[in-house]
Enzyme design. Structure first.
Site, PDB file in Angstrom:
ATOM      1  N   ASP A   1       0.961  -1.111   0.019  1.00 51.89           N
ATOM      2  CA  ASP A   1       0.035   0.005  -0.006  1.00 51.89           C
ATOM      3  C   ASP A   1       0.784   1.300   0.214  1.00 51.89           C
ATOM      4  O   ASP A   1       2.168   1.066   0.040  1.00 51.89           O
ATOM      5  CB  ASP A   1      -1.004  -0.104   1.187  1.00 51.89           C
TER       6      ASP A   1
ATOM      7  N   HIS B   1      -2.891   2.955  -4.797  1.00 51.15           N
ATOM      8  CA  HIS B   1      -2.304   2.468  -3.449  1.00 51.15           C
ATOM      9  C   HIS B   1      -0.726   1.948  -3.671  1.00 51.15           C
ATOM     10  O   HIS B   1      -0.410   0.784  -3.160  1.00 51.15           O
ATOM     11  CB  HIS B   1      -3.121   1.282  -2.788  1.00 51.15           C
TER      12      HIS B   1
ATOM     13  N   GLU C   1      -9.679   2.557  -5.624  1.00 52.64           N
ATOM     14  CA  GLU C   1      -9.259   3.995  -5.389  1.00 52.64           C
ATOM     15  C   GLU C   1      -8.061   4.517  -5.959  1.00 52.64           C
ATOM     16  O   GLU C   1      -7.004   4.722  -5.601  1.00 52.64           O
ATOM     17  CB  GLU C   1      -8.964   4.116  -3.715  1.00 52.64           C
TER      18      GLU C   1
HETATM   19  C1  TNX Z   1     -11.038   2.370   1.694  1.00 49.15           C
HETATM   20  S1  TNX Z   1     -11.644  -0.852   1.130  1.00 49.15           S
HETATM   21  C2  TNX Z   1      -9.811   1.498   1.281  1.00 49.15           C
HETATM   22  C3  TNX Z   1      -8.734   1.133   2.237  1.00 49.15           C
HETATM   23  C4  TNX Z   1      -8.819   1.880   3.569  1.00 49.15           C
HETATM   24  C5  TNX Z   1     -10.102   1.831   4.013  1.00 49.15           C
HETATM   25  C6  TNX Z   1     -10.621   2.392   5.337  1.00 49.15           C
HETATM   26  C7  TNX Z   1     -10.514  -0.397   0.115  1.00 49.15           C
HETATM   27  C8  TNX Z   1     -10.676  -1.364  -1.068  1.00 49.15           C
HETATM   28  N1  TNX Z   1      -9.883   0.674   0.316  1.00 49.15           N
HETATM   29  O1  TNX Z   1      -7.481   1.697   1.660  1.00 49.15           O
HETATM   30  O2  TNX Z   1      -7.798   1.720   4.337  1.00 49.15           O
HETATM   31  O3  TNX Z   1     -10.963   2.135   2.940  1.00 49.15           O
HETATM   32  O4  TNX Z   1     -11.766   1.978   5.782  1.00 49.15           O
END
Ligand code: TNX
Length: 623
Positions: A207, A279, A343
């Site tokens: 990450d 990430h 994301e």
């Molecule tokens: C979203 S869930 C993210 C994570 C964060 C999390 C915190 C997901 C696939 N991505 O990178 O840690 O929310 O709740």
């Protein structure tokens, strides 16, 4: 003759497995059992089987794995009783039999049949994995308290249990990037999964804030990418402050193999996650040439979403990821690899000449289709390694890769869409299964990312959405909860966030809806807490905190107060004058009305002792 009787019994029991819906076994009053997850079918009988000196465990000859499981059982029983219960391949008398023969086909791969009578205890299944689950059930049939050593005999209630899971994927994700945890703790986490009959450990290894897996070809990933110079202090805000404590760590390939082997002995598949295209800041700090801008970058110190992602126009990105995934594929026997996909902002791609050239050359519509191109290309590569991919639900955007499975986290819509397209789905919606969310009122809890996911809310979740047809529903392979660890620096806090919600998850994943029962679950949890206590787990006691529901009826100048907890038949005491409640305070029996300003303070008690935090709520009547 004897064999015929055995066959008759087996046929009867096989029928029992199939006619599970007809039986109502849950919430049975006067039961002596507290099994979690609740099995498919339980028939209790009078009497019990006794473990005593001279008892032995009998297994089929020649099966090494069965022998190993039997030895684990033997050692566990010895630790409780003080006397040894040897493993043999043939014995008469007071015996526990573990056998892979003559188990009904209806039990399939993960189901077991456990029959305990005063004459003996028999556990049958078609696989060693299922024998292992039956063994977890045996543990739960033993008294959960610590009084065993005193007597020279332990009894296991007479019962017939035929059991198999609802879903094939029962898992949990642990994020070791936002905070790093040592190998020993990862193994402990796997133990927790095993005792809850779970079979998938999703290991989030890369990450923005840390790269945690040694890759021989790219040493900078762990030399640079595994360390950050500081960490955000407190909650995420506009005015961020950081400590300057270097944080990090990584798992060597030997350690990875050790964890995978450890999990395998517990019938848990380890699914590694290598995040792409987003990430990825820890990787880009190590190899900035894989970004759109060229960097430089620093391993992330704060949370959230970073704009810098792998460049999709650069061939070097794919060369790098393929080399990384080649090592990953060799380390993890899992047939499926998680490639992230969540994301991933398109900010850099929009202005990157290489990415734009790729969009043109491949005839793609936009940056979403570029992400789809990215994932499809990775999927194609991994298929050459005999691995399928799974990704977060964003991989639906711009078109799903042909064989990809989807992990639905932004609610269930992504999972529903994927199932309708006949792609496999694992449900892990943040509405119910994000264990980084608060499990009680924030004021009574340690810092969490947000949300409000009580034990009851987790328990209430049904992974198969009603919107799906029977055919589509078959694509829901299972369910998992996720633990993101932005605000979880210590292993004790991991335990606190995960337990006891993992018990509710276990029942969501294993138990058929017909056998689920929240009231009975709360009763069984009392013994489960005892088991956690014995293991020294730092579980949360938030289920004992009193919830106050206050309904205001202005027209009548009345407020009605309802008090409840997520625990079994709590004794709740409360005050209205701001004083601390104790066993001499008012006893809560049913909802009550307030007609003037008051501060309601309430707490749950057990055996005269307060067991949850005091909850406080002020009601102000204003003329
Ligand atoms: C979203 S869930 C993210 C994570 C964060 C999390 C915190 C997901 C696939 N991505 O990178 O840690 O929310 O709740």
């Amino acid at each position: 003759m004897k064999r015929n009787r055995l066959l008759t019994l087996i046929c009867f029991l096989a029928g029992m497995v199939l006619s599970a819906e007809a039986q109502d076994t849950s919430a049975s009053k006067g039961t002596r059992l507290s099994l979690i997850p609740q099995p498919l079918n339980v028939i209790e009988a009078p009497g019990s089987f006794s473990l005593k000196p001279g008892t032995s465990i009998v297994i089929d000859g020649g099966d090494k794995e069965l022998k190993r499981t039997a030895s684990i059982l033997s050692a566990h029983l010895k630790s409780l009783t003080g006397f040894s219960i040897p493993v043999k391949t043939g014995a008469k008398g007071n015996v526990i039999t573990l056998s892979l023969k003559d188990a009904p086909d209806s039990l399939e791969k993960e189901g077991y049949l456990l029959v305990s009578t005063p004459e003996g205890l028999t556990l049958r299944a078609n696989t060693n994995q299922a024998i292992f689950y039956g063994m977890q059930t045996i543990y739960q049939l033993l008294p959960p308290n610590g009084e065993l050593q005193a007597s020279n005999q332990i009894t296991i209630p007479a019962v017939t249990i035929s059991d198999k899971p609802r879903y094939g994927w029962r898992g949990m994700m642990l994020d070791v990037c936002r905070h790093f945890y040592p190998v020993d703790f990862v193994k402990q986490f796997i133990d927790y999964l095993a005792m809850h009959k779970m079979n998938n450990f999703h290991w989030h290894l890369t990450d923005d804030q840390g790269w945690r897996i040694e890759i021989k070809k790219y040493p900078n990933l762990t030399k640079t990418g595994a360390w950050r110079e500081g960490t955000l202090i407190g909650a995420y805000s506009n005015d961020q402050k950081f400590d300057s404590v270097r944080h990090g760590g990584f798992y060597t390939q030997d350690q990875i193999r050790e964890v995978v082997a450890y999990a395998k002995e517990r019938y848990i598949n380890v699914v590694p996650e290598i995040e792409m295209p987003g990430h990825a800041v820890a990787a880009l700090s190590s190899y900035p040439e894989l970004s759109c801008t060229g960097g430089p970058f620093k391993v992330g110190k704060t949370w959230g979403v970073y704009d810098d992602v792998f460049c999709a126009g650069n061939e070097k990105t794919f060369e790098f990821l393929e080399n990384v995934l080649t090592e990953v594929a060799e380390l993890f026997p899992s047939s499926i690899i998680h490639i992230g996909g969540d994301e991933s902002p398109k900010t850099r791609w929009k202005v990157c000449p290489k990415c734009q050239a790729r969009i043109k050359a491949e005839g793609l519509k936009d940056e979403h289709e570029l992400q789809s191109y990215f994932i499809k290309r990775i999927e194609k590569f991994l298929l050459t390694k005999n691995k399928d991919i799974i990704g977060w639900d964003e991989i639906l955007e711009g078109g799903l890769a042909p064989n990809a499975a989807v992990m639905s986290w932004r609610g269930t819509e992504g999972g529903i869409a994927a199932a309708k397209q006949h792609h496999e789905v694992v449900m892990s919606p943040n509405s119910h299964l994000y264990f980084d969310h608060y499990q009680g009122k924030a004021s009574g809890e340690p810092l969490a990312i947000g949300g409000y996911t009580t034990l009851e809310r987790v328990y209430s979740y049904d992974p198969t959405p009603a919107e799906l047809t029977k055919e589509e529903a078959k694509f829901i392979k299972g369910v998992q909860a996720n633990l993101w660890t932005e605000y979880i620096p210590e292993t004790e806090k991991v335990e606190y966030m995960v337990m006891p919600r993992m018990a509710a998850l276990a029942e969501v994943a294993w138990t058929q809806p017909s056998e689920k029962n929240w009231e009975d679950f709360k009763r069984r949890m009392e013994d489960q807490y005892g088991r956690y206590d014995k293991m020294g787990i730092n579980y949360s006691k938030s289920a004992y905190n009193v919830r106050q529901k206050i309904v205001i009826e202005s027209a009548r100048s009345r407020a009605t107060v309802t008090l409840s907890t997520d625990s079994d038949q709590p004794q709740i005491f409360y005050t209205l004058d701001g004083s601390e409640p104790n066993t001499g305070s008012k006893t809560y029996l049913k909802p009550f009305d307030l007609f003037r300003t008051a501060t309601v303070k309430a707490a749950a008690f057990k055996n005269g002792k307060q067991i949850g935090k005091t909850s406080v709520q002020s009601v102000v009547f204003d003329k």
